[in-house]
Write an enzyme that holds these catalytic residues in place. Sequence first.
Site, PDB file in Angstrom:
ATOM      1  N   LYS A  30       0.832  -1.213   0.000  1.00  0.00           N
ATOM      2  CA  LYS A  30       0.000   0.000   0.000  1.00  0.00           C
ATOM      3  C   LYS A  30       0.865   1.260   0.000  1.00  0.00           C
ATOM      4  CE  LYS A  30      -2.813   0.593   3.636  1.00  0.00           C
ATOM      5  NZ  LYS A  30      -2.559   1.847   4.359  1.00  0.00           N
ATOM      6  N   ARG A  35       2.950   5.956  -3.241  1.00  0.00           N
ATOM      7  CA  ARG A  35       4.124   6.751  -3.650  1.00  0.00           C
ATOM      8  C   ARG A  35       4.392   6.634  -5.144  1.00  0.00           C
ATOM      9  NH1 ARG A  35       4.173   5.554   1.572  1.00  0.00           N
ATOM     10  NH2 ARG A  35       5.505   6.656   3.065  1.00  0.00           N
ATOM     11  N   ARG A 130      -8.781  11.989  12.341  1.00  0.00           N
ATOM     12  CA  ARG A 130      -7.341  11.724  12.532  1.00  0.00           C
ATOM     13  C   ARG A 130      -6.514  13.012  12.433  1.00  0.00           C
ATOM     14  NH1 ARG A 130      -5.698   6.691   9.062  1.00  0.00           N
ATOM     15  NH2 ARG A 130      -3.805   6.941  10.301  1.00  0.00           N
ATOM     16  N   ASP A 326       1.655  -1.293  11.858  1.00  0.00           N
ATOM     17  CA  ASP A 326       0.329  -1.780  11.444  1.00  0.00           C
ATOM     18  C   ASP A 326       0.092  -3.236  11.842  1.00  0.00           C
ATOM     19  OD1 ASP A 326      -0.285   0.687  10.350  1.00  0.00           O
ATOM     20  OD2 ASP A 326       0.533   0.163   8.380  1.00  0.00           O
ATOM     21  N   LYS A 353      -4.566   5.626  14.592  1.00  0.00           N
ATOM     22  CA  LYS A 353      -4.697   4.950  13.299  1.00  0.00           C
ATOM     23  C   LYS A 353      -6.171   5.000  12.864  1.00  0.00           C
ATOM     24  CE  LYS A 353      -0.423   4.141  12.763  1.00  0.00           C
ATOM     25  NZ  LYS A 353       0.288   4.884  11.721  1.00  0.00           N
ATOM     26  N   ARG A 400      -7.772  -3.392   9.667  1.00  0.00           N
ATOM     27  CA  ARG A 400      -6.791  -4.296  10.280  1.00  0.00           C
ATOM     28  C   ARG A 400      -7.339  -4.962  11.545  1.00  0.00           C
ATOM     29  NH1 ARG A 400      -2.634  -3.707   6.807  1.00  0.00           N
ATOM     30  NH2 ARG A 400      -2.188  -1.586   6.182  1.00  0.00           N
TER      31      ARG A 400
HETATM   32  C1  S3P Z   1       2.418   4.657   6.186  1.00  0.00           C
HETATM   33  C2  S3P Z   1       3.000   4.943   7.384  1.00  0.00           C
HETATM   34  C3  S3P Z   1       2.434   4.508   8.682  1.00  0.00           C
HETATM   35  C4  S3P Z   1       1.433   3.357   8.523  1.00  0.00           C
HETATM   36  C5  S3P Z   1       0.486   3.582   7.373  1.00  0.00           C
HETATM   37  C6  S3P Z   1       1.234   3.774   6.080  1.00  0.00           C
HETATM   38  C7  S3P Z   1       3.030   5.198   4.960  1.00  0.00           C
HETATM   39  O1  S3P Z   1       1.787   5.597   9.263  1.00  0.00           O
HETATM   40  O2  S3P Z   1       0.716   3.177   9.714  1.00  0.00           O
HETATM   41  O3  S3P Z   1      -0.401   2.466   7.233  1.00  0.00           O
HETATM   42  O4  S3P Z   1       2.709   4.714   3.852  1.00  0.00           O
HETATM   43  O5  S3P Z   1       3.854   6.117   5.073  1.00  0.00           O
HETATM   44  P1  S3P Z   1       2.631   6.740  10.069  1.00  0.00           P
HETATM   45  O6  S3P Z   1       3.679   7.206   9.175  1.00  0.00           O
HETATM   46  O7  S3P Z   1       1.650   7.823  10.358  1.00  0.00           O
HETATM   47  O8  S3P Z   1       3.118   6.053  11.279  1.00  0.00           O
END
Ligand code: S3P
Length: 450
Positions: A30, A35, A130, A326, A353, A400
């Site tokens: 993901k 990105r 959030r 996660d 989260k 999750r």
């Molecule tokens: C992610 C970073 C994490 C993760 C999220 C995906 C990312 O969050 O929990 O599912 O793709 O950069 P945080 O960077 O806020 O910890």
Amino acid sequence: MRSQSPTVFQPLAASKAGPLTGRVRVPGDKSISHRALILAALASGVSRIRGLLEAADVINTAKALSALGASVEKAGSEWRVAGCGVGGLRQPEVRLDFGNSGTGARLMLGVIAGHGITVGMMGDTSLSQRPMGRVLTPLKKMGLQVEEDRDTLPLTVRGSSTLVPLTYELPVPSAQVKSAILIAGLHAAGETTVIEKVATRDHTERMLRYFGADVRSVVQDGHTHITVRGDAELSGHDVTVPGDPSSAAFLAAAALIVPGSDVTIEGVLVNPSRTGFYLTLQEMGGDVAFLNAREESGEPVADIRVRFSKVKGVSVPAQRAPSMIDEYPVLAVVAAFAEGATHMQGLSELKVKESDRLAATAAGLIANGIDVKAEPEALIVHGSATVPGGGTVTTHLDHRIAMAFLTLGLATERPVSVDDATMIATSFPEFRGLMEGIGATFTDPIRQAK
Ligand code: S3P
């Protein structure tokens, strides 16, 4: 206007399964999928993306980039993105809806910051609660303007084509915040540096380099300084997205707790900034092996073989949290079957989260007869060879939490139900099919009752 939570809940139950066996592939990672789309849209020329995760979170990012002027389309099994060049996106005519995705919303704030456009951004009920202040604070220093005096969606933001470079120490270990700043830094006149006290996933740095940006990472006094040179130019590249280790974690956990299981998950991303869960399983005595290690599009990949194991409780250090953030709900599920206690520390980020995962995990374990203690930033699970189950877990619309507790039910004495399984589609639409393919037993309580 906020998008609404799904009004139709779809409960699902998991019951004790026979040995789980087989070779499977999980969908694309993901984080890398978001990105790849974003950097391809900021690049000049065409990028082709293979293995993109086609789940709601990523599709929302694709839609947002289309609304901003990039051409994003599926061509056979690939996605083809014709980018607009750094700074070349245009004013959208619609409000951008990021659904459930914190990654999409936060990374795209970094993109929008570098364009002189005004954009309305929204999300679902969970995303609207959030914290966005963690990205808005540094981005405002660089020149982003925010109309509303709050730090949650919905928001109207205005970027600038003349961003100010920034040096910023992350107050929370968040790859999303780091990434938003680095992406904005592409547009700034000078060098932008993010300082991390604890390393977080580094996909943005890797992929920025892959697309031609000048990015360097230097460790000083144990802190990582990541610097991107502004006024950057990116050029279109082809990307192959490896399998998502966070999705693979459910299959791995299931294989570990269901007696007699032997499952291999092929082509999984094993970047060290993402493998804390697998390391922890090995420390617990789990039979977990990385096979056939290789590299794809600048990322390490391997096949992960997991066999049923009698595991023991361990102490998971706080420093490891970003590399498995996660995976704590599903680690807590594995811990329920361990001999002794598993201590998980440094979990404050778990509370912000898609739901408060610390509370939701503890409540789900208690509902299924598992001995757990929740502290403000820690979870202590006391395991047992036989786990009662029989509970219904409130998922708080968190994908999750749903997948973790469906995994639990495959090895408990009585079935485990979740109140809703629809949100699984935000990250892993193939979850049920892949799990059933290796021998998992799920039932739809409503259809059964008819
Ligand atoms: C992610 C970073 C994490 C993760 C999220 C995906 C990312 O969050 O929990 O599912 O793709 O950069 P945080 O960077 O806020 O910890």
